[in-house]
Structures are given as structure tokens and as C-alpha cells.
Scaffold this motif. Sequence first.
Motif, mmCIF file in Angstrom:
data_model
loop_
_atom_site.group_PDB
_atom_site.id
_atom_site.type_symbol
_atom_site.label_atom_id
_atom_site.label_comp_id
_atom_site.label_asym_id
_atom_site.label_seq_id
_atom_site.Cartn_x
_atom_site.Cartn_y
_atom_site.Cartn_z
ATOM 1 N N ARG A 44 0.741 -1.449 0.067
ATOM 2 C CA ARG A 44 0.012 -0.057 0.091
ATOM 3 C C ARG A 44 0.887 1.127 0.003
ATOM 4 O O ARG A 44 0.550 2.320 -0.606
ATOM 5 C CB ARG A 44 -0.974 0.098 1.137
ATOM 6 C CG ARG A 44 -1.640 1.227 1.497
ATOM 7 C CD ARG A 44 -2.426 1.624 0.162
ATOM 8 N NE ARG A 44 -3.615 0.737 -0.353
ATOM 9 C CZ ARG A 44 -4.087 1.039 -1.405
ATOM 10 N NH1 ARG A 44 -3.850 2.087 -2.251
ATOM 11 N NH2 ARG A 44 -4.920 0.037 -1.691
ATOM 12 N N ASP A 48 0.782 4.254 -2.716
ATOM 13 C CA ASP A 48 0.365 5.570 -2.503
ATOM 14 C C ASP A 48 1.763 6.487 -2.894
ATOM 15 O O ASP A 48 1.321 7.706 -3.094
ATOM 16 C CB ASP A 48 0.193 5.656 -0.868
ATOM 17 C CG ASP A 48 -0.961 5.011 -0.560
ATOM 18 O OD1 ASP A 48 -1.836 4.750 -1.409
ATOM 19 O OD2 ASP A 48 -1.048 4.676 0.939
ATOM 20 N N PRO A 52 -0.425 8.136 -6.083
ATOM 21 C CA PRO A 52 -1.188 8.632 -5.234
ATOM 22 C C PRO A 52 -2.781 9.081 -5.692
ATOM 23 O O PRO A 52 -2.862 9.517 -6.593
ATOM 24 C CB PRO A 52 -0.635 9.980 -4.748
ATOM 25 C CG PRO A 52 0.336 10.363 -5.852
ATOM 26 C CD PRO A 52 0.631 8.964 -6.612
#
Length: 338
Positions: A44, A48, A52
Motif C-alpha cells: 500500500r 500511495d 497517489p
Amino acid sequence: MATTPFGWAVVGPGRIANRFGEAVQRLPGMDLVAVQGRDAMRARAYADRWSPGQDVGIHQDMDGLLNDKRVHGVYIATPHAFHAQAARACLAAGKPVLCEKPLTVNETLAKELIGLSRKHRVFLMEALWTRFLPIYTVVGQWLESGAIGRIRSLQSNFSFSVPFDPCNRCFDAAQAGGAVLDIGIYPLSITQWCLQQANGTRPILENIHATGVLAATGVDQRFTASLEFSDDVVSQVMCGFDGPGENSLRVFGDTGVITVAPRFWEATRATLQSKDGEVISEERAFAINGFEGQILEAIDCIARGEIESQVVSHVDTLQVVEWMDAVRNRLGVVYPFE
């Protein structure tokens, strides 16, 4: 009419995958759409960072990733020992693969994966990014034009210090650690490439000598190899985790010398010195971080329906892994899963 961006998935969101993620983020016409890793939080965090605010699928197993219809290609960046397992699953599912070098840990597995690529007509390429760097376009032109005459020998070095840790992937036999597979592939593959550019054909290896020092885990922490080719051409290679090196490539011809340094595997500068002492220096910057060339090559090949790149062909991969097997054999390095 809008074109759907090329959807990349990443398997193994570790250190080297960050360079890939940055290139994908900054290149037009592509997105990061899925990440597979054993640690969901790490996967994750990777998503991100490089995509993003986007709906990136996070998967702890391959099934979820391979069933994601947004995935048009998969970049594999796991430790070496796990490349074959991930690539095998992708090819069987019809997902094109760009796999970090080395493609696999030995010739047997490389042949299996290439066989699957051909059987299923799915793209497979080893991510030898050095061949796509802008400065190597210049070096290739020098070699093809005979700017240094006939190649007589090559010297290349890739060495740096890694504190010994049996769990570190560089030293862990279960992860296919060792200098040959991790960094030795760079000088070996660039030797192949230089001779191909100069002669127009793949080099014919006649003999190979290798010595080295093994770590306590049984993998090679340092090795030196001398490869003898037809036409009396010799390539000398030195790699190691136990100290710094010059980290350069030199190609000696009978009328000149080409030098690529520092850090020849990610260089932006090369020099050509003629026998009369004239020196030509060329510099070519990366468009992004150096990974963009291999990514664009993979996408172009996939768009054309090709199953391999002619810059890093399947035969190229097989030849170099055969050389690596020979070096490991001479050093006495055998992995527990072989």
C-alpha cells in the motif's frame, strides 16, 4: 477518442521497484494499477507513493493480480529465487512480463519460462535496463562503425561493500544470493552486447575461467572471471560485495579504447580514445531515471504483438544465464532449491 493507459502491476515492491514506479509515474500513457507483495502495508505504501490518490489493487497473492483486467503487463522485482514462480503464473495467465535481471537463477528455469512465453504467445523480457540507456546508443554507434577497430579485449568491474548478514538477499542462499547473479550479470551481459554491436553476431564463448571467495552462507561474495571468445577476444570481469571497485567498462580495440565510467551500468558519459591520443567525450542524460527505455521497449513490443524484444532477446538471456551457470559451477555455488 481517448486511449486506455497501459496498466502496470508490480510484483515485489522493494527497493529496485521504486525506480520502476518513478518512471511509470512520469511517463505518459501508463499507470500503476496493482501491487502484489506479502506485506500488504508495504504494498500500500508503494502504491500511495507512486500512484497517489488512484485505485491501485493491493494483493497478497498472485491470483487477485492476475484476475485484474486493468493489468496489461507485470513487472517482477522479487528476490531472484522467486522470479520464476511469479513469471510462470503471469505467462500462463496471458499477462506480459518484464522481469528484473536475472530472469531466473539458472538455464533450466530460463528455458522453461521462454518455452511458456512461446507456447502462450505472451511477451517476456529480462529487464536489462543498461542496454536502453542513451549513452549506450553512442557506444553502439562507435562499435558498429569500427571506431576502435577490431575488439581485442574488455574489462569491467562492479564492486561495493555490503556488511555480511546471512539474511541479506546478497548473502542468503535461499534467495539465490551471491555476486554472480546480483551484479555479475551486468558485466557479462554488457560483454555480450558490445561484441554483438561490433561484430553483428552473438559472441562464441570458447572457454571460461573463474575464481572467487565464498561467504559463510556458501554464496559468492566476490568473483573474477575471464571469458575467452573466438578470434582471440578476452573479457575480464570482477565483481564483489566485499569492497569498492572502479566500476567501469573498457573496450580495447586495435585502434582505440572506449571507456564507460563511472558506474557503467547506469552511466551517462563515455569516452573514445584513438591510437593517436585524440579523445572524444560524449554525455547523454536520462530522460527520467534510466528505467524509461526498457519500459517503453516492453510496451512497444506488446503493442506489436511480439513475445520478445530484439534488444534483449530470449537467446541473449539464455546465453548469459549459461555463462553465469558456468561461473557458479567453477566457484562451487549451488542453491538449496537446485
